[in-house]
Scaffold this motif. Structure first.
Motif, PDB file in Angstrom:
ATOM      1  N   VAL A   1       5.958   3.211   5.014  1.00  0.00           N
ATOM      2  CA  VAL A   1       5.103   2.240   5.685  1.00  0.00           C
ATOM      3  C   VAL A   1       4.500   2.862   6.941  1.00  0.00           C
ATOM      4  CG1 VAL A   1       5.084   0.016   6.890  1.00  0.00           C
ATOM      5  CG2 VAL A   1       6.315   0.249   4.730  1.00  0.00           C
ATOM      6  N   GLY A   2       5.293   3.637   7.665  1.00  0.00           N
ATOM      7  CA  GLY A   2       4.790   4.315   8.857  1.00  0.00           C
ATOM      8  C   GLY A   2       3.653   5.268   8.528  1.00  0.00           C
ATOM      9  N   ALA A   3       3.779   5.976   7.417  1.00  0.00           N
ATOM     10  CA  ALA A   3       2.714   6.894   7.002  1.00  0.00           C
ATOM     11  C   ALA A   3       1.453   6.122   6.618  1.00  0.00           C
ATOM     12  CB  ALA A   3       3.179   7.762   5.836  1.00  0.00           C
ATOM     13  N   ALA A   4       1.624   4.959   5.993  1.00  0.00           N
ATOM     14  CA  ALA A   4       0.461   4.132   5.646  1.00  0.00           C
ATOM     15  C   ALA A   4      -0.250   3.665   6.912  1.00  0.00           C
ATOM     16  CB  ALA A   4       0.894   2.937   4.799  1.00  0.00           C
ATOM     17  N   ARG A   5       0.521   3.257   7.914  1.00  0.00           N
ATOM     18  CA  ARG A   5      -0.076   2.844   9.193  1.00  0.00           C
ATOM     19  C   ARG A   5      -0.821   4.015   9.840  1.00  0.00           C
ATOM     20  NH1 ARG A   5       1.786  -2.017  11.255  1.00  0.00           N
ATOM     21  NH2 ARG A   5       3.595  -2.862  10.181  1.00  0.00           N
TER      22      ARG A   5
ATOM     23  N   VAL B   1       0.844  -1.200   0.000  1.00  0.00           N
ATOM     24  CA  VAL B   1       0.000   0.000   0.000  1.00  0.00           C
ATOM     25  C   VAL B   1       0.878   1.248   0.000  1.00  0.00           C
ATOM     26  CG1 VAL B   1      -1.649   1.347   1.366  1.00  0.00           C
ATOM     27  CG2 VAL B   1      -2.001  -1.100   1.042  1.00  0.00           C
ATOM     28  N   ALA B   2       1.898   1.255   0.856  1.00  0.00           N
ATOM     29  CA  ALA B   2       2.797   2.402   0.933  1.00  0.00           C
ATOM     30  C   ALA B   2       3.494   2.637  -0.407  1.00  0.00           C
ATOM     31  CB  ALA B   2       3.825   2.184   2.041  1.00  0.00           C
ATOM     32  N   LYS B   3       3.957   1.575  -1.015  1.00  0.00           N
ATOM     33  CA  LYS B   3       4.634   1.710  -2.316  1.00  0.00           C
ATOM     34  C   LYS B   3       3.677   2.272  -3.361  1.00  0.00           C
ATOM     35  CE  LYS B   3       7.312  -0.822  -5.704  1.00  0.00           C
ATOM     36  NZ  LYS B   3       7.914  -2.094  -6.095  1.00  0.00           N
ATOM     37  N   HIS B   4       2.454   1.766  -3.384  1.00  0.00           N
ATOM     38  CA  HIS B   4       1.454   2.239  -4.354  1.00  0.00           C
ATOM     39  C   HIS B   4       1.159   3.729  -4.159  1.00  0.00           C
ATOM     40  CE1 HIS B   4      -2.068   2.169  -6.948  1.00  0.00           C
ATOM     41  NE2 HIS B   4      -2.744   2.762  -5.977  1.00  0.00           N
ATOM     42  N   LEU B   5       1.074   4.171  -2.896  1.00  0.00           N
ATOM     43  CA  LEU B   5       0.742   5.565  -2.606  1.00  0.00           C
ATOM     44  C   LEU B   5       1.959   6.480  -2.608  1.00  0.00           C
ATOM     45  CD1 LEU B   5      -1.841   5.047   0.287  1.00  0.00           C
ATOM     46  CD2 LEU B   5      -2.295   5.490  -2.132  1.00  0.00           C
ATOM     47  N   GLY B   6       3.170   5.908  -2.670  1.00  0.00           N
ATOM     48  CA  GLY B   6       4.381   6.720  -2.676  1.00  0.00           C
ATOM     49  C   GLY B   6       4.682   7.322  -1.307  1.00  0.00           C
ATOM     50  N   ILE B   7       4.368   6.589  -0.248  1.00  0.00           N
ATOM     51  CA  ILE B   7       4.604   7.057   1.116  1.00  0.00           C
ATOM     52  C   ILE B   7       5.366   5.979   1.883  1.00  0.00           C
ATOM     53  CG2 ILE B   7       2.564   8.559   1.146  1.00  0.00           C
ATOM     54  CD1 ILE B   7       1.064   6.374   2.675  1.00  0.00           C
TER      55      ILE B   7
ATOM     56  N   PHE C   1      -7.808   0.167  -4.304  1.00  0.00           N
ATOM     57  CA  PHE C   1      -7.144   1.448  -4.534  1.00  0.00           C
ATOM     58  C   PHE C   1      -7.277   1.953  -5.963  1.00  0.00           C
ATOM     59  CE2 PHE C   1      -5.274  -0.005  -0.629  1.00  0.00           C
ATOM     60  CZ  PHE C   1      -5.205   1.159   0.113  1.00  0.00           C
ATOM     61  N   GLN C   2      -7.917   1.164  -6.847  1.00  0.00           N
ATOM     62  CA  GLN C   2      -8.124   1.629  -8.216  1.00  0.00           C
ATOM     63  C   GLN C   2      -9.154   2.742  -8.209  1.00  0.00           C
ATOM     64  OE1 GLN C   2      -9.216  -1.800 -10.521  1.00  0.00           O
ATOM     65  NE2 GLN C   2      -7.094  -2.424 -10.802  1.00  0.00           N
ATOM     66  N   GLY C   3      -8.799   3.882  -8.737  1.00  0.00           N
ATOM     67  CA  GLY C   3      -9.708   5.017  -8.809  1.00  0.00           C
ATOM     68  C   GLY C   3      -9.849   5.772  -7.498  1.00  0.00           C
ATOM     69  N   TRP C   4      -9.221   5.292  -6.434  1.00  0.00           N
ATOM     70  CA  TRP C   4      -9.286   5.980  -5.141  1.00  0.00           C
ATOM     71  C   TRP C   4      -8.214   7.057  -5.110  1.00  0.00           C
ATOM     72  CZ3 TRP C   4      -5.677   6.367  -1.138  1.00  0.00           C
ATOM     73  CH2 TRP C   4      -6.164   6.933   0.045  1.00  0.00           C
ATOM     74  N   LYS C   5      -8.579   8.228  -4.645  1.00  0.00           N
ATOM     75  CA  LYS C   5      -7.637   9.339  -4.576  1.00  0.00           C
ATOM     76  C   LYS C   5      -7.554   9.813  -3.127  1.00  0.00           C
ATOM     77  CE  LYS C   5      -6.567  13.728  -6.763  1.00  0.00           C
ATOM     78  NZ  LYS C   5      -7.007  14.749  -7.690  1.00  0.00           N
ATOM     79  N   PRO C   6      -6.343   9.888  -2.582  1.00  0.00           N
ATOM     80  CA  PRO C   6      -6.210  10.332  -1.193  1.00  0.00           C
ATOM     81  C   PRO C   6      -6.765  11.732  -0.989  1.00  0.00           C
ATOM     82  CG  PRO C   6      -4.122   9.486  -2.017  1.00  0.00           C
ATOM     83  CD  PRO C   6      -5.060   9.574  -3.188  1.00  0.00           C
TER      84      PRO C   6
END
Length: 76
Positions: free
Chosen positions: A21-25, A13-19, A52-57
């Motif tokens: 692992v701590g930020a993903a948690r 998830v972190a890799k996909h979002l470019g953040i 996460f397809q089509g989902w935007k933070p």
């Protein structure tokens, strides 16, 4: 396991979002990423990639509320 049945952990998830692992948690704890698709293992939430397809933070893009009114054009 087929690609459509693959589950992501925090690392993916972190890799996909470019953040990190701590930020993903942190985002999961704040509820700012989608809810996990699998919580069968305590402390190891898993997500389907399709979640996460089509989902935007939240917070991505222009924040018009921070800039006030645009300046009036000069008359001349």
């Amino acid at each position: 396991m087929a690609d459509d049945q693959q589950l992501w952990g925090y690392t993916e998830v972190a890799k996909h979002l470019g953040i990190s692992v701590g930020a993903a948690r942190n985002r999961r704890n704040r509820g700012t990423i989608p809810a996990p698709d699998d919580t069968s293992i305590p402390d190891r939430p898993r997500w389907k990639p399709s979640t996460f397809q089509g989902w935007k933070p939240l917070g991505q893009g222009h924040r018009s509320d921070l800039h006030g009114k645009p300046p009036e054009p000069a008359s001349g």
